[in-house]
Motif scaffolding. Structure first.
Motif: not given
Length: 201
Positions: A73-77, A115-125
């Motif tokens: 999930f990381w395009p550039v490291i 845990l890395v929560i995906p940036p696009e995750t809805e705030p409630a989730i």
């Protein structure tokens, strides 16, 4: 899958994120578990996101010297990320590391897993994931927590859809407006019976 490793000095010149990191940590007195907290970055740019995170964690956990990620999930490291007062080395493991986990190492203290929560995750989730990740009774891996949250989201959407369907049936049978013309009542024949959640089990 391969990761893009940037070696150019331009990476170190990029401005880090100026907003405070969205982070929650498990209580220190809890029994060691699979996840030590949850981090909800604003982007998938490690060079921009890591400095603010590490600046908060350094005084709490001892100086963070190395971070590893799964490149899924990381395009550039970047190989290194400058943090106030020192440089953090960044590595990656594809098969060995959960793709939804960030591993942090402190030379003097030990290691932590976030845990890395995906940036696009809805705030409630995201809020639910942060609460679950720091629950003392938790036992799921990072990916397990993400999958559980996705199942919860789908179930919640289905429940809302089911409620809307019941409302539509009620409306079509004259529940909402008894003055509705008779021609509109024929929709009730299409949906005879909407089972309750208990009946659907």
């Amino acid at each position: 899958m391969t990761a893009t490793i940037l070696l150019t000095p331009a990476v170190e010149e990029r401005a880090p994120c100026t907003l405070p990191p969205r982070l929650v940590l498990a209580p220190g007195e809890t029994t060691p578990v699979l996840i030590d907290g949850a981090w909800w970055p604003r982007s998938r740019d490690l060079t921009a996101e890591l400095p603010a995170l590490i600046e908060i964690l350094d005084p709490l956990w001892g100086r963070i010297t190395r971070v590893t990620v799964n490149p899924t999930f990381w395009p550039v490291i970047p190989r290194k990320v400058p943090v106030r007062g020192h440089v953090v080395h960044v590595g990656w493991f594809e098969a060995e590391q959960d793709p939804h986990k960030l591993l942090l190492l402190s030379y003097t203290v030990g290691r932590w897993d976030l845990l890395v929560i995906p940036p696009e995750t809805e705030p409630a989730i995201a809020a639910r994931l942060m609460a679950t990740a720091t629950d003392p009774s938790r036992s799921l891996t990072a990916t397990g927590l993400i999958h559980e949250a996705e199942r919860f989201r789908i179930t919640a959407e289905e429940a809302v859809g089911s409620d809307s369907l019941r409302e539509a049936v009620w409306d079509s049978e004259g529940g909402n407006d008894a003055r509705r013309p008779a021609s509109h009542a024929s929709a009730g024949a299409v949906i005879d019976h909407v089972p309750s959640p208990a009946e659907g089990r």
